[in-house]
Design an enzyme around this catalytic site. Structure first.
Site, PDB file in Angstrom:
ATOM      1  N   MET A  46      -3.559 -13.221  -2.859  1.00 20.75           N
ATOM      2  CA  MET A  46      -2.940 -11.925  -3.177  1.00 20.75           C
ATOM      3  C   MET A  46      -3.988 -10.951  -3.699  1.00 20.75           C
ATOM      4  SD  MET A  46       0.090 -12.415  -2.223  1.00 20.75           S
ATOM      5  CE  MET A  46       0.535 -10.711  -2.570  1.00 20.75           C
ATOM      6  N   MET A  75      11.402 -12.607  -1.444  1.00 23.24           N
ATOM      7  CA  MET A  75      11.326 -12.420  -2.909  1.00 23.24           C
ATOM      8  C   MET A  75      12.690 -12.705  -3.524  1.00 23.24           C
ATOM      9  SD  MET A  75       9.376  -8.786  -2.925  1.00 23.24           S
ATOM     10  CE  MET A  75       7.844  -8.512  -2.011  1.00 23.24           C
ATOM     11  N   HIS A 125       6.051 -15.958   3.638  1.00 24.63           N
ATOM     12  CA  HIS A 125       5.436 -15.960   2.301  1.00 24.63           C
ATOM     13  C   HIS A 125       6.565 -16.046   1.279  1.00 24.63           C
ATOM     14  CE1 HIS A 125       2.947 -13.351  -0.758  1.00 24.63           C
ATOM     15  NE2 HIS A 125       3.152 -14.566  -1.196  1.00 24.63           N
ATOM     16  N   HIS A 140       4.299 -11.312   9.348  1.00 24.17           N
ATOM     17  CA  HIS A 140       4.298 -11.741   7.940  1.00 24.17           C
ATOM     18  C   HIS A 140       5.652 -11.381   7.330  1.00 24.17           C
ATOM     19  CE1 HIS A 140       2.286 -12.857   4.152  1.00 24.17           C
ATOM     20  NE2 HIS A 140       2.959 -11.853   3.590  1.00 24.17           N
ATOM     21  N   SER A 165       3.261  -6.900   7.820  1.00 21.42           N
ATOM     22  CA  SER A 165       4.345  -7.349   6.942  1.00 21.42           C
ATOM     23  C   SER A 165       5.618  -6.567   7.222  1.00 21.42           C
ATOM     24  CB  SER A 165       3.946  -7.155   5.479  1.00 21.42           C
ATOM     25  OG  SER A 165       5.097  -7.302   4.680  1.00 21.42           O
ATOM     26  N   MET A 206       7.884 -15.952  -2.149  1.00 21.54           N
ATOM     27  CA  MET A 206       7.643 -15.563  -3.551  1.00 21.54           C
ATOM     28  C   MET A 206       8.902 -15.940  -4.317  1.00 21.54           C
ATOM     29  SD  MET A 206       5.804 -11.965  -2.683  1.00 21.54           S
ATOM     30  CE  MET A 206       6.384 -11.996  -0.993  1.00 21.54           C
ATOM     31  N   ASP A 245       8.001 -11.527   3.978  1.00 20.04           N
ATOM     32  CA  ASP A 245       7.943 -11.645   2.517  1.00 20.04           C
ATOM     33  C   ASP A 245       9.319 -11.927   1.937  1.00 20.04           C
ATOM     34  OD1 ASP A 245       5.168 -11.086   1.841  1.00 20.04           O
ATOM     35  OD2 ASP A 245       5.526  -9.101   2.708  1.00 20.04           O
ATOM     36  N   ASP A 282      -3.618 -10.544   1.256  1.00 22.20           N
ATOM     37  CA  ASP A 282      -2.286  -9.931   1.284  1.00 22.20           C
ATOM     38  C   ASP A 282      -2.126  -8.906   0.154  1.00 22.20           C
ATOM     39  OD1 ASP A 282       0.357  -9.350   1.688  1.00 22.20           O
ATOM     40  OD2 ASP A 282       1.128 -11.321   1.095  1.00 22.20           O
TER      41      ASP A 282
HETATM   42  C1  DX5 Z   1       3.540  -8.173  -1.705  1.00 21.12           C
HETATM   43  C2  DX5 Z   1       3.738  -8.803  -0.356  1.00 21.12           C
HETATM   44  C3  DX5 Z   1       2.860  -8.215   0.688  1.00 21.12           C
HETATM   45  C4  DX5 Z   1       3.186  -6.774   0.977  1.00 21.12           C
HETATM   46  C5  DX5 Z   1       2.037  -6.153   1.687  1.00 21.12           C
HETATM   47  O1  DX5 Z   1       4.330  -8.796  -2.652  1.00 21.12           O
HETATM   48  O2  DX5 Z   1       3.456 -10.180  -0.401  1.00 21.12           O
HETATM   49  O3  DX5 Z   1       2.904  -8.975   1.881  1.00 21.12           O
HETATM   50  O4  DX5 Z   1       4.333  -6.624   1.751  1.00 21.12           O
HETATM   51  O5  DX5 Z   1       2.328  -4.815   1.802  1.00 21.12           O
HETATM   52  P1  DX5 Z   1       1.213  -3.703   1.682  1.00 21.12           P
HETATM   53  O6  DX5 Z   1       0.300  -3.899   2.842  1.00 21.12           O
HETATM   54  O7  DX5 Z   1       2.013  -2.438   1.748  1.00 21.12           O
HETATM   55  O8  DX5 Z   1       0.516  -3.893   0.362  1.00 21.12           O
HETATM   56 ZN    ZN Z   2       3.153 -11.294   1.565  1.00 22.06          ZN
END
Ligand code: DX5
Ligand code: ZN
Length: 216
Positions: free
Chosen positions: A136, A36, A65, A32, A7, A67, A34, A174
């Site tokens: 998750m 947000m 991903h 990956h 990630s 969010m 993320d 994840d």
């Molecule tokens: C959390 C993200 C994950 C996160 C994983 O909201 O969706 O992808 O970045 O990071 P680690 O491996 O540090 O939990």
């Molecule tokens: Zn993620």
């Protein structure tokens, strides 16, 4: 062998090119990414321009991903910004079936992400339509959180659901994944391991990725 998806959230954003090049030269399979929005989750990460910057250097599939609320308004732009796989959150979609088919029409692999509190039975009527379940194992919003132990059992039940429906969906885990919980996750039926802080905070990320890749 598991698919390893480091990630980017845990990477050094001031050196995004060299971080992506490191992943290109590693045994990682996917990147990956993320996204947000500060609404669906209580944090803001980055958006389209950063995704495009990653695309310029990435030589591996980009696993995005989302969010975010109202993902249907943004998926086309993320596809243009390089996404090969897009996961939308079940909890953010009142019309999940429509959202999944929108992803397929765009030519993306269609993923559905589920929060730790969401029962896997909520996937029952879409599981045959999707390519990936992003399960998750922490509450989304932040990297570096503690893995929720209940996730082992949840992966097993998700694997049963997928097999019972003859679905080809892959299981991606994840959040909080590391060398200690990876073997049991693979054993329970996980196909894809996302790892952020475990990879990027380690002294030798290339070696850490390689060790995760050889977990069986
Ligand atoms: C959390 C993200 C994950 C996160 C994983 O909201 O969706 O992808 O970045 O990071 P680690 O491996 O540090 O939990
Ligand atoms: Zn993620």
């Amino acid at each position: 062998m598991p698919i390893i998806a480091p990630s980017i959230l845990a990477a050094d954003f001031a050196n995004i090119q060299s971080e992506v090049e490191m992943l290109n030269s590693s045994e990682a399979d996917w990147l990956h990414i993320d996204i947000m929005d500060g609404r669906f989750v209580p944090n803001i990460s980055f958006g389209l321009p950063v995704c495009k910057a990653i695309q310029k250097h990435a030589q591996k599939p980009m696993d995005v991903h989302l969010m975010i609320e109202n993902p249907e308004n943004y998926v086309e732009a993320f596809k243009e910004a390089g996404a090969d796989i897009i996961s939308v959150h079940l909890e953010a979609c009142s019309h999940l079936h429509r959202n999944i088919h929108q992803l397929k029409e765009l030519g993306c692999k269609a993923g559905v992400a589920i929060n730790p509190h969401t029962p896997i039975s909520h996937l029952e009527d879409v599981i045959k339509d999707i390519d990936l379940v992003c399960m998750m194992s922490v509450n989304p919003g932040f990297g570096g959180q503690k893995f929720i132990e209940h996730s082992f059992d949840k992966v097993k039940r998700l694997r049963e659901l997928i097999d019972r429906h003859g679905s080809a969906a892959q299981i991606e885990v994840d959040g909080g994944v590391n060398q200690d919980n990876a073997p049991a996750l693979i054993n329970a039926g996980a196909d894809v391991l996302v790892a952020g802080s475990f990879v990027f905070s380690s002294p030798n990320p290339l070696d850490t990725i390689s060790r995760l890749k050889s977990v069986n």
